[in-house]
Write a protein that holds these residues in place. Structure first.
Motif, PDB file in Angstrom:
ATOM      1  N   VAL A  54       0.825  -1.212   0.000  1.00 21.89           N
ATOM      2  CA  VAL A  54       0.000   0.000   0.000  1.00 21.89           C
ATOM      3  C   VAL A  54       0.857   1.258   0.000  1.00 21.89           C
ATOM      4  CG1 VAL A  54      -2.116  -0.997   0.963  1.00 21.89           C
ATOM      5  CG2 VAL A  54      -0.267  -0.298   2.496  1.00 21.89           C
ATOM      6  N   ASP A  55       1.990   1.193   0.702  1.00 26.16           N
ATOM      7  CA  ASP A  55       2.897   2.342   0.697  1.00 26.16           C
ATOM      8  C   ASP A  55       3.647   2.448  -0.623  1.00 26.16           C
ATOM      9  OD1 ASP A  55       2.224   3.249   3.221  1.00 26.16           O
ATOM     10  OD2 ASP A  55       3.706   1.979   4.224  1.00 26.16           O
ATOM     11  N   ALA A  56       3.986   1.296  -1.208  1.00 26.70           N
ATOM     12  CA  ALA A  56       4.705   1.305  -2.485  1.00 26.70           C
ATOM     13  C   ALA A  56       3.836   1.838  -3.610  1.00 26.70           C
ATOM     14  CB  ALA A  56       5.198  -0.113  -2.819  1.00 26.70           C
ATOM     15  N   VAL A  57       2.551   1.504  -3.589  1.00 31.01           N
ATOM     16  CA  VAL A  57       1.638   1.933  -4.664  1.00 31.01           C
ATOM     17  C   VAL A  57       1.204   3.382  -4.449  1.00 31.01           C
ATOM     18  CG1 VAL A  57      -0.613   1.528  -5.725  1.00 31.01           C
ATOM     19  CG2 VAL A  57       0.863  -0.417  -5.136  1.00 31.01           C
ATOM     20  N   GLY A  58       0.732   3.685  -3.238  1.00 32.95           N
ATOM     21  CA  GLY A  58       0.439   5.080  -2.891  1.00 32.95           C
ATOM     22  C   GLY A  58      -0.903   5.604  -3.350  1.00 32.95           C
ATOM     23  N   GLU A  59      -1.300   5.312  -4.604  1.00 33.58           N
ATOM     24  CA  GLU A  59      -2.567   5.852  -5.106  1.00 33.58           C
ATOM     25  C   GLU A  59      -3.122   4.963  -6.204  1.00 33.58           C
ATOM     26  OE1 GLU A  59      -1.468   8.718  -8.818  1.00 33.58           O
ATOM     27  OE2 GLU A  59      -1.625   9.692  -6.856  1.00 33.58           O
ATOM     28  N   TYR A  60      -4.381   5.185  -6.497  1.00 33.95           N
ATOM     29  CA  TYR A  60      -5.032   4.493  -7.608  1.00 33.95           C
ATOM     30  C   TYR A  60      -5.991   5.475  -8.274  1.00 33.95           C
ATOM     31  CZ  TYR A  60      -8.021   1.377 -10.284  1.00 33.95           C
ATOM     32  OH  TYR A  60      -8.722   0.779 -11.302  1.00 33.95           O
ATOM     33  N   ASP A  61      -5.848   5.622  -9.558  1.00 41.15           N
ATOM     34  CA  ASP A  61      -6.729   6.493 -10.339  1.00 41.15           C
ATOM     35  C   ASP A  61      -6.779   7.907  -9.744  1.00 41.15           C
ATOM     36  OD1 ASP A  61      -8.447   7.119 -12.420  1.00 41.15           O
ATOM     37  OD2 ASP A  61     -10.246   6.551 -11.286  1.00 41.15           O
ATOM     38  N   GLY A  62      -5.635   8.380  -9.286  1.00 43.22           N
ATOM     39  CA  GLY A  62      -5.571   9.723  -8.728  1.00 43.22           C
ATOM     40  C   GLY A  62      -6.083   9.832  -7.309  1.00 43.22           C
TER      41      GLY A  62
END
Length: 633
Positions: free
Chosen positions: A471-479
């Protein structure tokens, strides 16, 4: 030559007894396993010859030979492959040291049905010992290619085995089964019968790339010498047109290369033509192997070059997070004398990996809509592994996210995709909310969830250890930022009409003295004490500051031997809870500071317990609780 007698290990004796008094519903698998072992030995010899590692070996007519003797009630499986040295027989056959016996026995006891028990034979590498399902005695004679001495191994499966060095032995391995007495009422299991042997080979080993030969039975009109017949087609399934191969044939190939008794969940075919040609036949298993997360897990698909077997577990063809995928890749333009070092640098291999990775991910994504039951099985078995790619493979991160699903407060029975979550977000909601924990129940009962539940805000419930990291590595989804409900200062006023800023400011002023005093008093344990907007029922909770590691992640790093400084957390108070209101009035009235101190400590410890932690000083906590209860009775 001297014959030596050895005793099996305790677990090995237990395993052999299970084979002798077989609990398996399908005894035919013993021949599949022996033919598969012989095929592997031929593959290894061919590769050794190509690399000049076995200069004296005879590779002129590599094959597998079956021989049945009705009168002697024996069945022999013979190959002229790589063979084994005396030391290899001792290590690989004599002691069952590498067969995962303990785990095999444990899972066998837990198998719910006979079919499930059957599948454990190949999965744990104990296929050779399945011979004792049908034989009273097994003899193995072998000679490693290029060596002069051979070895004979014999056992009745009754606790001991013998080893003997031989001055002469043919190249390869010969396994002779002295079959159990015939049962006149059980013709289906007469393993000296030609039709039975043909039927087993056709069903399980038709795709093997080496000829499986047998001299046919003599008939009344047969007067001359009988020539051996080849029982299998030897056709590479990945090279045949799709409409010429049945699902059953694909499944049998998977069982052979995946050492699994069960059918695969999905079959994936891929063919690339042009400047670099290759064919791939991949399988998604239906069940995760027991050692999927073990450090020494053998991963990778088989690599062929122009239908010549090169490598059993080519790790370079798929990334680590797809290590559960089994299959075959047959490249047309690689050198036969290829090594792992060459593969790591080869641009064609990197091209294949990118293409295979995208194909596997798109297949998983498509299963979610085309075959929901298959997808649910896949995600249950391999979801935690697939999510590792969100950390390690930034190039395919979007494709991985599209193939992922997550438990959610929206529906207790059906997981959701991030795409569907975003589509359901409330007006004014800017973040994708999630919480990590040991189980769905633990997360749903957490105080951090109270305000989200009250406001009807959906929260993703993440329970795999890898969730703490990706979750920290990805950070966001679709803004939309991925936001932990247990970290940072959560402001839910944008999602639904809430208190006015003036009311918040007035409330903050009313509690300012208490918050400052508690921050100072609990300074050894907390970074700050503040009012909470995430609590509606509980009096307090502890949260991590934005950007800091969660306690679970700290424990993971420590378990891996990494030193992690213990970070102080934030204590949040529910200003609407009666206990907090009473504490604030007591502080304002300057009541006994000793009692206030004890209440503050209890409040903090209760918040730690509510999220599954443990008191810093359990004995003191128990004493404070006992004293407080005594005064209230």
């Amino acid at each position: 030559m001297t014959t030596e007698t050895f005793e099996f290990q305790v677990e090995a004796r237990q395993l052999l007894q299970l084979m002798i008094h077989s609990v398996y519903s399908n005894k035919d698998v013993f021949l599949r396993e022996l033919v598969s072992n012989a095929s592997d030995a031929l593959d290894k010899l061919r590769l050794a010859a190509l690399r000049d590692d076995a200069p004296d070996a005879d590779v002129s007519d590599l094959h597998i030979e079956l021989e049945a003797d009705k009168d002697a009630r024996t069945l022999t499986v013979r190959d002229n492959g790589i063979g084994m040295s005396y030391e290899e027989v001792t290590r690989l056959i004599g002691t069952i040291a590498n067969s995962g016996t303990a785990k095999f026995l444990q899972e066998l006891r837990e198998a719910k049905d006979a079919a499930g028990a059957d599948g454990l034979i190949g999965q744990f590498g104990v296929g050779f010992y399945s011979a004792f399902m049908v034989a009273d005695e097994v003899t193995l004679v072998t000679r490693h290619a290029g060596e002069t001495q051979g070895t004979r191994w014999t056992s009745r499966g009754e606790g001991t085995y013998t080893l003997e060095r031989l001055d002469e032995a043919p190249q390869g391995t010969t396994v002779t089964l002295h079959l159990k007495p015939a049962d006149s009422d059980d013709q289906l299991h007469d393993y000296t019968s030609e039709w039975k042997i043909r039927e087993i080979v056709k069903r399980y080993s038709d795709f093997i790339t080496w000829p499986v030969r047998m001299v046919p039975e003599r008939t009344g009109e047969d007067a001359g010498d009988r020539e051996p017949e080849t029982l299998n087609s030897m056709k590479a399934l990945w090279a045949r047109p799709r409409d010429e191969v049945s699902d059953e044939e694909y499944h049998e190939l998977y069982k052979h290369i995946g050492h699994d008794w069960r059918d695969p969940l999905e079959t994936i075919r891929l063919q690339a033509e042009g400047t670099f040609e290759y064919q791939a036949l991949l399988f998604l298993p239906a069940h995760a192997p027991h050692d999927l997360f073990a450090r020494g897990y053998q991963r990778g698909v088989q690599l062929y070059v122009r239908r010549v077997f090169i490598m059993e577990d080519c790790e370079e063809l798929l990334p680590s997070y797809l290590r559960f995928v089994k299959g075959v890749v047959d490249a047309q333009d690689l050198t036969l004398n290829v090594s792992r070092e060459i593969l790591q640098q080869d641009r064609h291999i990197r091209m294949i990996q990118r293409r295979l990775t995208k194909k596997v991910l798109s297949t998983v994504k498509d299963l979610a809509t085309s075959a929901p039951d298959k997808y649910a099985t896949f995600w249950r078995e391999f979801g935690a592994v697939l999510k590792e790619g969100l950390i390690t493979d930034s190039e395919n991160r979007e494709a991985i996210l599209a193939a992922c699903s997550f438990a959610s407060t929206h529906d207790a029975d059906a997981p959701t995709t991030l795409k569907d979550y975003v589509a359901r977000m409330k007006d004014g909601q800017d973040d994708v909310y999630f919480m990590t924990g040991e189980s769905r129940q633990a997360i749903e009962n957490s105080p951090h969830m109270e305000a989200f539940r009250a406001k009807g805000l959906e929260v993703l419930l993440l329970t795999d250890p890898v969730d703490e990291v990706w979750v920290d590595a990805v950070g966001e989804y679709d803004g939309k930022a991925l936001r932990s409900v247990a970290k940072g200062d959560i402001d839910l006023s944008g999602a639904e009409e809430d208190k006015s800023e003036a009311e918040k400011e007035k409330q903050g002023e009313a509690y300012a003295g208490l918050l400052g005093w508690m921050t100072e008093h609990l300074g050894d344990d907390v970074k700050e004490v503040r009012l909470s907007s995430r609590l509606t029922v509980s009096p307090a909770c502890v949260v991590s500051d934005s950007g800091e590691l969660t306690p679970a992640l700290e424990n993971m790093y420590r378990a891996m031997g990494q030193e992690v400084p213990e970070a102080k957390r934030i204590l949040e108070l529910n200003p609407e809870h009666q206990l907090v209101k009473t504490l604030n009035r007591a502080y304002a009235d300057r009541q006994d500071r000793t009692e206030l101190t004890e209440t503050a400590e209890l409040l903090h410890t209760l918040a730690v317990l509510a999220e599954g932690g443990r008191p810093k000083e359990p004995a003191r906590f128990v004493q404070l609780m006992a004293d407080r209860l005594e005064r209230t009775v």
